[in-house]
Structure formats: structure tokens, C-alpha cells
Write an enzyme that holds these catalytic residues in place. Structure first.
Site, PDB file in Angstrom:
ATOM      1  N   LYS A  31      11.558  -8.943   0.189  1.00 40.26           N
ATOM      2  CA  LYS A  31      10.455  -9.560  -0.562  1.00 40.26           C
ATOM      3  C   LYS A  31       9.321  -8.539  -0.614  1.00 40.26           C
ATOM      4  CE  LYS A  31       7.071 -11.801  -0.913  1.00 40.26           C
ATOM      5  NZ  LYS A  31       5.916 -11.299  -1.710  1.00 40.26           N
ATOM      6  N   GLU A  84       4.610  -5.349  11.710  1.00 44.16           N
ATOM      7  CA  GLU A  84       3.811  -4.121  11.624  1.00 44.16           C
ATOM      8  C   GLU A  84       2.538  -4.476  10.876  1.00 44.16           C
ATOM      9  OE1 GLU A  84       6.674  -0.691  12.465  1.00 44.16           O
ATOM     10  OE2 GLU A  84       6.511  -0.867  10.310  1.00 44.16           O
ATOM     11  N   LEU A  85       1.436  -4.484  11.623  1.00 46.96           N
ATOM     12  CA  LEU A  85       0.215  -5.093  11.091  1.00 46.96           C
ATOM     13  C   LEU A  85      -0.886  -4.059  10.921  1.00 46.96           C
ATOM     14  CD1 LEU A  85       0.465  -8.286  13.355  1.00 46.96           C
ATOM     15  CD2 LEU A  85       1.511  -7.865  11.118  1.00 46.96           C
ATOM     16  N   GLU A  94     -10.690  -4.312   9.898  1.00 47.07           N
ATOM     17  CA  GLU A  94     -10.115  -3.395   8.916  1.00 47.07           C
ATOM     18  C   GLU A  94     -10.929  -3.436   7.612  1.00 47.07           C
ATOM     19  OE1 GLU A  94      -6.053  -4.449   7.801  1.00 47.07           O
ATOM     20  OE2 GLU A  94      -5.411  -2.425   8.319  1.00 47.07           O
ATOM     21  N   CYS A 144      -2.509   1.660   6.487  1.00 46.11           N
ATOM     22  CA  CYS A 144      -2.600   1.011   7.797  1.00 46.11           C
ATOM     23  C   CYS A 144      -3.146   1.990   8.819  1.00 46.11           C
ATOM     24  CB  CYS A 144      -1.234   0.483   8.225  1.00 46.11           C
ATOM     25  SG  CYS A 144       0.039   1.732   8.206  1.00 46.11           S
ATOM     26  N   ASN A 187       0.812  -1.234   0.000  1.00 41.59           N
ATOM     27  CA  ASN A 187       0.000   0.000   0.000  1.00 41.59           C
ATOM     28  C   ASN A 187       0.834   1.268   0.000  1.00 41.59           C
ATOM     29  OD1 ASN A 187       0.741  -0.700   2.647  1.00 41.59           O
ATOM     30  ND2 ASN A 187      -0.984   0.406   3.510  1.00 41.59           N
TER      31      ASN A 187
END
Ligand code: NAD
Length: 457
Positions: A156, A229-230, A360, A263, A133
Site C-alpha cells: 500500500k 519505521e517512524l 518533526e 525521516c 517521501n
């Protein structure tokens, strides 16, 4: 050799079909990184800083091409792609300015005979598995300080931001980072999973909670340093003393910028009942003013939904909210293709039984809930499994600080939202993860402390 098909989410057209990595090539790259890392760590810091300065200059020189590539693979409006690249520059400047002092040896004791020092040494070979994003932000939050502190990086990028990931690696190599020290991998979750099987000294992940948990489980037996980091379900409270119009315009941007795929997008809004209607009126008017369409048009504000499956998530949240009595004021449906499109969507009369207020959305969708006062707002803000950011709009700074001190979130905002600063740590609470990037903490996190006990003969 497998290939990866990259489609433009705005049109569905194939943009590129690069060769992808497989388990064998991932293992070879990891081995090459392991071999190359000590020499990079031994390179004087001044030389490492100079390579990142050249990387920064190349980003500026190629900004238009890089922005167009980013828009073509994630569907981000071109103006926002340019903003992302321009926003990366002060982050790089921060790392360039702060790395030397952040990792300098610290003398902590000296009694004339015994001296003690804390050193900061690179972790070694670190992997960065990343989201699509904000690929320049989330990629470089890890890659730049990791390289500056002497690590080799196996990167990656998301399969939805592969071309951008390739550009980052290409520009770093051109700037002087040895090829084996910075390697990009091409592929999806299987390539990420293959990376987990390599010998790693750190794994820095940005992405969804579900994948983060999978990665944590895979790495648990090997005790690799892990940062995750979610996602978030970030709330904002508009207090009775706020300016409803200014707050509405600011929060409409915070909810819909990047097509709601941030996020730290504003995902829940609580408004005091005394100004709820004025707030909602201006909020909806602002959203209706957002231009939806061709991401290459500089006037476009809402672009494509990057991942096609997210449209079903948005549809399900709409159906659930409508079934439970929410009021749909605008949007609530897909837009015609080709490509992946969703109308900006605003609900009122929402509550916490609805998925829309719990999980979310990651799209241009928001729920606005009426509240009677501060305590109810704080309780609702904390009624979540996430905790990335939270905000309060009010004229009263002391009250804002009191309320935000009670909110469980990594970052808190007074009269602003959807904001990241290189000077401040970026981290989450609860299911928003165990990540920490940016600030001097986000430089040192790519090192481990080494304790020196020195006794003169
Ligand atoms: P995702 O979890 O689907 O994918 C992230 C990365 O993990 C991709 O590179 C993917 O290929 C890889 N991956 C998938 N399965 C894997 C496996 N089994 N093993 C190893 N790697 C695997 O997430 P996404 O759709 O790319 O990103 C969106 C999510 O990221 C949202 O939840 C968003 O909130 C979050 N996000 C968080 C931050 C933050 O700073 N907290 C920043 C940006 C995005």
C-alpha cells in the site's frame, strides 16, 4: 468503484484519478496473495534473484520516465528524483549479493548422532504500508528482500506516491514476479486500514508515529509480526574543533535536501559557542544559494511541500518559536502558489521549550542552538522522544565515537549526515519506532527461524 485524485503539489493540477481499492478488493487481493505464496517460496532462489535483476534493469531503462512521474506526484526536484532512483540500484545490488548467504541453513551442532540446524523460512504474506517521501527507497527496502526470501507482498504505497507504487508493481510483474505475489493497492488510510483486517504474517510500516501507533493497536490482538519505521528529530553537534564552514555547508544540505522531508533530515543543530557565528553565517549563505522553484528544472534544489496540511505545521512552529524569542534569520513564511510552497527557514536563539526543537518539522526548516560544551550537547541531543539518527562534526574521531556512544539513536554519523547505507541496519529508538530494514538483518527479518533437531537412526 472509488477513485483517488492525485494532484501535483507544485501546481495543484490533477495528475491522475485512478480507480481505488475498497474493502472487498483488498480482501480479494489478500486471498490471492495467500494462494500464490507457496509456489513463489518453492521457486528456486536463483529464479527469484533473476527476476529482481530484470527489475533493476527496467529501473535503469525507464529512469527518466520514473523520475518525472515521481516529481509530478510528490513535488521532489527532478535531480533528486533521479538521485533516488540511482541510489536504489546499490541497495538492490546488496540484496542480490547477500540474500543467499543470509538465509542459508546454518548447521550449529553435530556430535555424530544429533545434528542441529537453523533454517530461515519466509514469513508468508506480508503487507508493506509506506510513506511518500522516498517511495522507491522505503518501498523497495521491504518489497525486494521480502520477495527474494519467498514472501508474497501486499503493497500500500502512500496516496501521495500512488503512481510510483504502480510503477514498482508493473516493473516487478514485467520482470517475472507473479501478479498475485506482488500486489499494489490504491488508496489512502482507509485502504491501509482494510489491509490490517486481512490475514497477514508480517506488517512493515513506514510513516508517522501517530499512524504507526494506530496500526500497532489494530494488530495487537492478532500477534502479527510488526515493524514500524517512524519519524525523527535528528540532532547534530558541531564541536569547537570542527571546521565551521565545511560543517555548515554539509548540514545545510542535510537539513534542506528533499525539501527537508526526510525521516533522517537534520532537524536540530547544536553549535559550540566559539564557532557559532561563523557557522551560522555560512549556513545562511548556503541556504540562500538553494534554488527554490519548478521541480522539473534540474537546477532546483527546494521543491514543493508534498502534503498541503504540513504548511500549517510549519507556520505553527514558526509562530511558536518567534513568540518564545527565537531569531528568524531567513524564511519563516509560505511562498505564493499555486501549489504548496514554503521558504527555507533558519532560526537561531532557539531552545527546547519550542516545538521547532521538539517535534518533526518535515519541511525546509531548522533551529540552531548555541552550546557551551560536549556534555550539554549530548544532553540536548538525547532530550527527545525520537532516536533515528544523530551526528557529530569534529576533527577528533575518538571524541566523536565517545560522544556518539552516549547518544540514543539507531544510526550515528561522524562528519556526515542524512545518509543511509544498504550494508548497515536502518532502525530507530523510542518513538522512531521498532523497524529494521537494510543490512543482512533487513533480509532475515522477512523470514522466521526454524529449528531443526535431526537424529540419525
Ligand atoms: P503517514 O503516517 O501519514 O502515512 C503512511 C502510510 O500509512 C500511508 O500509506 C497512509 O495511507 C497509511 N495510513 C494512514 N492511516 C492509516 C491507518 N489508519 N491504517 C493503515 N494505514 C494507514 O505518513 P507519511 O506522511 O506518508 O510519511 C511521513 C512520515 O514518515 C514522517 O514522520 C517520516 O519521518 C516518516 N518516515 C520514516 C522513515 C524511516 O525509515 N524511519 C522513512 C520515511 C518516512
Amino acid at each position: 468503484m472509488p477513485t483517488l485524485t492525485i494532484r501535483n503539489p507544485a501546481t495543484g493540477a490533477i495528475v491522475a484519478e485512478p480507480a481505488a481499492d475498497d474493502a472487498a478488493s483488498v480482501a480479494a487481493k489478500a486471498q490471492a496473495a495467500r494462494t500464490a505464496q507457496p509456489a513463489w517460496a518453492a521457486t528456486p532462489l536463483g529464479e527469484r534473484l533473476a527476476t529482481i535483476e530484470r527489475f533493476r534493469a527496467a529501473l535503469v531503462a525507464e529512469l527518466e520516465t520514473l523520475a518525472a512521474t515521481l516529481t509530478s506526484e510528490v513535488g521532489k526536484p527532478i535531480t533528486q528524483s533521479r538521485n533516488e532512483l540511482n541510489g536504489l540500484l546499490p541497495r538492490i545490488d546488496f540484496f542480490l549479493a547477500q540474500t543467499e548467504s543470509a538465509i542459508a541453513d546454518e548447521p550449529v551442532f553435530d556430535d555424530g548422532g544429533m545434528r542441529e540446524r537453523i533454517g530461515h523460512v519466509p514469513l508468508g504474506v506480508v503487507a508493506n504500508i509506506s510513506a511518500w517521501n522516498y517511495p522507491y527507497f522505503v518501498g523497495c527496502n521491504v518489497i525486494v528482500p521480502a520477495l527474494l526470501t519467498g514472501n508474497a507482498v501486499l503493497y500500500k504505497p502512500s496516496e501521495f506516491a500512488t503512481l510510483t507504487g504502480g510503477h514498482i508493481a508493473r516493473l516487478l510483474h514485467a520482470a517475472g514476479v507473479p501478479r498475485d505475489v506482488m500486489q499494489a493497492l490504491v488508496g489512502g488510510g482507509d485502504v491501509g486500514a482494510a489491509l490490517l483486517n486481512q490475514r497477514l504474517d508480517g506488517l512493515f510500516f513506514t510513516g508517522s508515529h501517530a499512524t504507526g501507533v494506530r496500526i500497532a493497536q489494530a494488530l495487537a490482538p492478532r500477534l502479527v509480526k510488526l515493524q514500524l519505521e517512524l519519524g525523527g528529530k535528528d540532532p547534530t553537534y558541531v564541536r569547537a574543533d570542527a571546521d565551521p564552514k565545511a560543517a555548515a555547508e554539509s548540514l545545510a544540505d542535510g537539513a534542506m535536501y528533499n525539501t527537508g522531508q526526510s525521516c533522517c533530515s537534520v532537524e536540530r543543530i547544536y553549535v559550540h559557542e566559539s564557532l557559532h557565528d561563523a557557522f551560522v553565517e555560512r549556513f545562511v549563505a548556503t541556504v540562500k544559494g538553494f534554488k527554490v522553484g519548478d521541480p522539473m528544472d534540474p537546477a532546483t534544489y527546494i521543491g514543493a511541500i508534498t502534503r498541503a496540511p504540513q504548511i500549517a505545521v510549519l507556520d505553527a512552529q514558526v509562530a511558536d518559536a518567534v513568540a518564545k524569542g527565537a531569531t528568524l534569520l531567513v524564511g519563516g513564511h509560505r511562498l505564493p502558489g499555486p501549489g504548496n510552497w514554503y521558504a527555507p527557514t533558519v532560526f537561531t536563539n532557539v531552545d527546547h521549550t519550542m516545538e521547532l526543537m521538539r517535534e518533526e518539522s518535515f519541511g525546509p526548516m531548522i533551529g540552531i542552538q548555541k552550546v557551551r560544551g560536549d556534555d550539554e550537547a549530548v544532553a540536548l541531543m538525547n532530550d527527545t522522544r525520537y532516536g533515528l539518527t544523530a551526528g557529530v562534526y569534529t576533527r577528533d574521531e575518538a571524541k566523536a565515537r565517545e560522544l556518539l556512544a552516549r547518544v540514543n539513536a539507531g544510526s550515528v554519523y561522524w562528519n556526515c549526515c542524512d545518509r543511509v547505507s544498504p550494508r548497515l541496519p536502518w532502525s530507530g529508538v523510542g518513538d522512531s519506532g521498532i523497524g529494521l530494514t537494510l543490512s543482512t538483518h533487513g533480509i532475515r527479518t522477512f523470514t522466521r527461524p526454524k529449528a531443526w533437531h535431526l537424529r540419525a537412526p
